[in-house]
Design a protein around this motif. Structure first.
Motif, mmCIF file in Angstrom:
data_model
loop_
_atom_site.group_PDB
_atom_site.id
_atom_site.type_symbol
_atom_site.label_atom_id
_atom_site.label_comp_id
_atom_site.label_asym_id
_atom_site.label_seq_id
_atom_site.Cartn_x
_atom_site.Cartn_y
_atom_site.Cartn_z
ATOM 1 N N ILE A 211 0.846 -1.204 0.000
ATOM 2 C CA ILE A 211 0.000 0.000 0.000
ATOM 3 C C ILE A 211 0.881 1.253 0.000
ATOM 4 C CG2 ILE A 211 -1.629 1.398 1.318
ATOM 5 C CD1 ILE A 211 -2.934 -1.081 2.377
ATOM 6 N N TYR A 212 1.868 1.257 0.912
ATOM 7 C CA TYR A 212 2.750 2.429 1.011
ATOM 8 C C TYR A 212 3.482 2.650 -0.306
ATOM 9 C CZ TYR A 212 2.041 2.453 6.093
ATOM 10 O OH TYR A 212 1.490 2.537 7.347
ATOM 11 N N HIS A 213 3.905 1.538 -0.907
ATOM 12 C CA HIS A 213 4.655 1.633 -2.159
ATOM 13 C C HIS A 213 3.792 2.207 -3.278
ATOM 14 C CE1 HIS A 213 7.633 0.655 -5.146
ATOM 15 N NE2 HIS A 213 6.697 0.039 -5.847
ATOM 16 N N VAL A 214 2.581 1.653 -3.440
ATOM 17 C CA VAL A 214 1.716 2.083 -4.543
ATOM 18 C C VAL A 214 1.275 3.542 -4.376
ATOM 19 C CG1 VAL A 214 -0.613 1.748 -5.508
ATOM 20 C CG2 VAL A 214 0.918 -0.204 -5.243
ATOM 21 N N LYS A 215 1.008 3.943 -3.144
ATOM 22 C CA LYS A 215 0.573 5.324 -2.902
ATOM 23 C C LYS A 215 1.728 6.332 -2.913
ATOM 24 C CE LYS A 215 -2.295 6.862 0.196
ATOM 25 N NZ LYS A 215 -3.539 7.536 -0.133
ATOM 26 N N GLY A 216 2.959 5.819 -2.717
ATOM 27 C CA GLY A 216 4.086 6.728 -2.554
ATOM 28 C C GLY A 216 3.983 7.451 -1.228
ATOM 29 N N VAL B 282 -10.035 6.079 -9.432
ATOM 30 C CA VAL B 282 -9.014 5.135 -8.963
ATOM 31 C C VAL B 282 -8.171 4.674 -10.149
ATOM 32 C CG1 VAL B 282 -8.563 2.946 -7.787
ATOM 33 C CG2 VAL B 282 -10.564 4.311 -7.136
ATOM 34 N N LEU B 283 -8.872 4.378 -11.245
ATOM 35 C CA LEU B 283 -8.196 3.910 -12.466
ATOM 36 C C LEU B 283 -7.130 4.917 -12.881
ATOM 37 C CD1 LEU B 283 -8.525 1.486 -14.392
ATOM 38 C CD2 LEU B 283 -9.949 2.953 -15.833
ATOM 39 N N ARG B 284 -7.496 6.181 -12.853
ATOM 40 C CA ARG B 284 -6.555 7.220 -13.275
ATOM 41 C C ARG B 284 -5.411 7.389 -12.271
ATOM 42 N NH1 ARG B 284 -9.817 11.763 -16.109
ATOM 43 N NH2 ARG B 284 -10.660 9.838 -16.945
ATOM 44 N N GLU B 285 -5.702 7.230 -10.994
ATOM 45 C CA GLU B 285 -4.667 7.427 -9.970
ATOM 46 C C GLU B 285 -3.650 6.286 -9.950
ATOM 47 O OE1 GLU B 285 -4.089 9.750 -7.308
ATOM 48 O OE2 GLU B 285 -5.412 11.082 -8.436
ATOM 49 N N ILE B 286 -4.151 5.039 -9.845
ATOM 50 C CA ILE B 286 -3.250 3.897 -9.595
ATOM 51 C C ILE B 286 -3.657 2.652 -10.390
ATOM 52 C CG2 ILE B 286 -2.523 4.613 -7.267
ATOM 53 C CD1 ILE B 286 -4.719 2.725 -6.173
ATOM 54 N N GLY B 287 -4.452 2.854 -11.455
ATOM 55 C CA GLY B 287 -4.987 1.725 -12.232
ATOM 56 C C GLY B 287 -3.916 0.846 -12.856
ATOM 57 N N PRO C 285 4.820 7.908 2.854
ATOM 58 C CA PRO C 285 5.869 7.568 3.833
ATOM 59 C C PRO C 285 5.368 6.498 4.791
ATOM 60 C CG PRO C 285 5.507 9.957 3.721
ATOM 61 C CD PRO C 285 4.433 9.322 2.908
ATOM 62 N N SER C 286 6.290 5.580 5.202
ATOM 63 C CA SER C 286 5.856 4.421 5.981
ATOM 64 C C SER C 286 5.553 4.772 7.441
ATOM 65 C CB SER C 286 6.921 3.320 5.920
ATOM 66 O OG SER C 286 8.129 3.841 6.437
ATOM 67 N N ASN C 287 5.774 6.037 7.845
ATOM 68 C CA ASN C 287 5.417 6.415 9.222
ATOM 69 C C ASN C 287 4.019 7.038 9.314
ATOM 70 O OD1 ASN C 287 5.864 8.855 8.027
ATOM 71 N ND2 ASN C 287 7.224 9.661 9.590
ATOM 72 N N GLN C 288 3.265 6.959 8.220
ATOM 73 C CA GLN C 288 1.909 7.523 8.224
ATOM 74 C C GLN C 288 0.904 6.375 8.363
ATOM 75 O OE1 GLN C 288 1.659 10.766 8.104
ATOM 76 N NE2 GLN C 288 3.358 11.581 6.930
ATOM 77 N N PRO C 289 0.231 6.285 9.521
ATOM 78 C CA PRO C 289 -0.598 5.109 9.806
ATOM 79 C C PRO C 289 -1.817 4.950 8.885
ATOM 80 C CG PRO C 289 -0.910 6.821 11.471
ATOM 81 C CD PRO C 289 0.204 7.283 10.596
ATOM 82 N N LEU C 290 -2.272 3.697 8.752
ATOM 83 C CA LEU C 290 -3.421 3.380 7.906
ATOM 84 C C LEU C 290 -4.636 3.068 8.778
ATOM 85 C CD1 LEU C 290 -1.604 0.812 5.566
ATOM 86 C CD2 LEU C 290 -1.894 3.269 5.188
ATOM 87 N N ILE C 291 -5.822 3.198 8.208
ATOM 88 C CA ILE C 291 -7.043 2.814 8.929
ATOM 89 C C ILE C 291 -7.333 1.341 8.642
ATOM 90 C CG2 ILE C 291 -9.548 3.148 9.058
ATOM 91 C CD1 ILE C 291 -9.041 6.119 8.392
#
Ligand code: TXA
Ligand code: MG
Length: 320
Positions: free
Chosen positions: A45-50, A151-156, A52-58
């Motif tokens: 997830i962190y990789h695909v979004k770019g 979504v398709l346009r962002e990370i499709g 930082p790995s210190n930003q927590p996920l829900i």
């Protein structure tokens, strides 16, 4: 790879079980989902979004009975609020359960938990059985997606499947409520306001979204939810003057009907009710962004509580 857009829940569950990512609809915005108990999947997830790995996920869960798998020291008020607002657009920050890997919490000892109110998301969560980590399915700092095509346009090109749940109902991200202290604190505004929460829990609720030293929350970065084009917030009284001064093509996002007939003004009229405005906001920002202008003017909103979360997003979108 190009993502397919479908309603095949079983396919989504299969991908999650294999440690792959899937974009899922929720009541707020589309999420980029992974098996929350699998650190390797969460890292994707962190990789695909770019991000930082210190930003927590829900972490998204199917119902309130799953809370204890993910959190500890859960105050009783959590259950009162969940009973009223779940499934729905309210995320709780709680101390994480001991066994939860800190990859999903961005290294923190706390965890964000939410049960989304969307039939496909709930069906997926039930069938999958576990927790699903899902930040908004956009590139870091960009506009959150509210339709599959966003979504398709962002990370499709980086994921296999976008689960098609139509346009998200609410349109902006959930309210985040920190329940780790004595007083419940809002750390990200959303359509569920501090007053609505206080009314249910019969307790003071503090809004800390403008305090500098709160836990890391990318939703609170000054620049966020941002289009690529420069955006500017302007008062209703100055709107027409600024449009007239701008000689190039310009986009205007306003609750008023078009005030000019210039062909190079892309006028995007917004609804006059906060709920409807929020529903259309990100789609409209994207339209403005894709209209080939070098400036997006956004008319300021009334300074009333019902508009506060939307003003928060507009302010960050216009920050540079
Ligand atoms: O509506 C939503 O909340 C959407 C949908 C997909 O559920 N999700 C979303 O996720 O907006 P994301 O990752 O874009 O934003 C999550 C926010 C971030 O600001 C993050 O820092 C905060 O939740 N958060 C998560 N866990 C936290 C924690 N342990 N402490 C403080 N903030 C936390
Ligand atoms: Mg986000």
């Amino acid at each position: 790879m190009t993502a397919i857009i479908s309603q095949d829940i079983q396919h989504a569950v299969d991908l999650l079980r294999k440690g792959e990512l899937v974009a899922i609809p929720t009541d707020t915005v589309y999420g980029l989902a992974a098996d929350a108990s699998c650190p390797a999947a969460v890292k994707k997830i962190y990789h695909v979004k770019g991000r930082p790995s210190n930003q927590p996920l829900i972490v998204h869960i199917y119902n309130v009975s799953m809370l204890t798998q993910w959190a500890r020291q859960i105050p009783p008020i959590t259950y009162v609020l969940a009973e009223h607002f779940w499934p729905g657009a309210l995320t709780f920050i709680l101390p994480k359960a001991t066994q939860v890997n800190t990859v999903v919490t961005g290294g923190q000892d706390t965890i964000g938990l939410r049960c989304p109110n969307h039939p496909l998301a709930l069906a997926l969560l039930r069938q999958f059985g576990g927790g699903v980590a899902a930040p908004s399915a956009n590139r870091f700092r960009h506009i959150s997606p509210t339709k599959p095509k966003h979504v398709l346009r962002e990370i499709g090109d980086k994921i296999a499947l976008i689960l098609d749940g139509g346009q998200c109902d609410i349109g902006i991200e959930s309210t985040i409520l920190d329940l780790t202290g004595v007083t419940p604190c809002i750390v990200r505004q959303g359509m569920i306001s501090a007053k609505m929460i206080a009314d249910v829990c019969q307790q003071d609720v503090v809004d800390k979204t403008h305090v500098a030293d709160r836990p890391a929350a990318p939703g609170n970065l000054a620049v966020h939810y941002a289009p690529d084009t420069q955006a500017k917030l302007v008062s209703s009284t100055k709107l027409i003057q600024i449009i007239n001064q701008h000689k190039q093509k310009i986009a205007v996002i306003s609750r008023q009907q078009p005030m000019v007939t210039r062909e190079d003004v892309v006028w995007l009229t917004m609804p006059d009710h906060p709920r409807d405005y929020a529903h259309h906001l990100y789609d409209t920002l994207r339209q403005a962004d894709e209209s080939g202008v070098d400036l997006i003017l956004i008319e300021e909103l009334p300074q009333q509580m019902a508009w506060a979360a939307i003003t928060d997003r507009l302010t960050r979108a216009a920050q540079r």
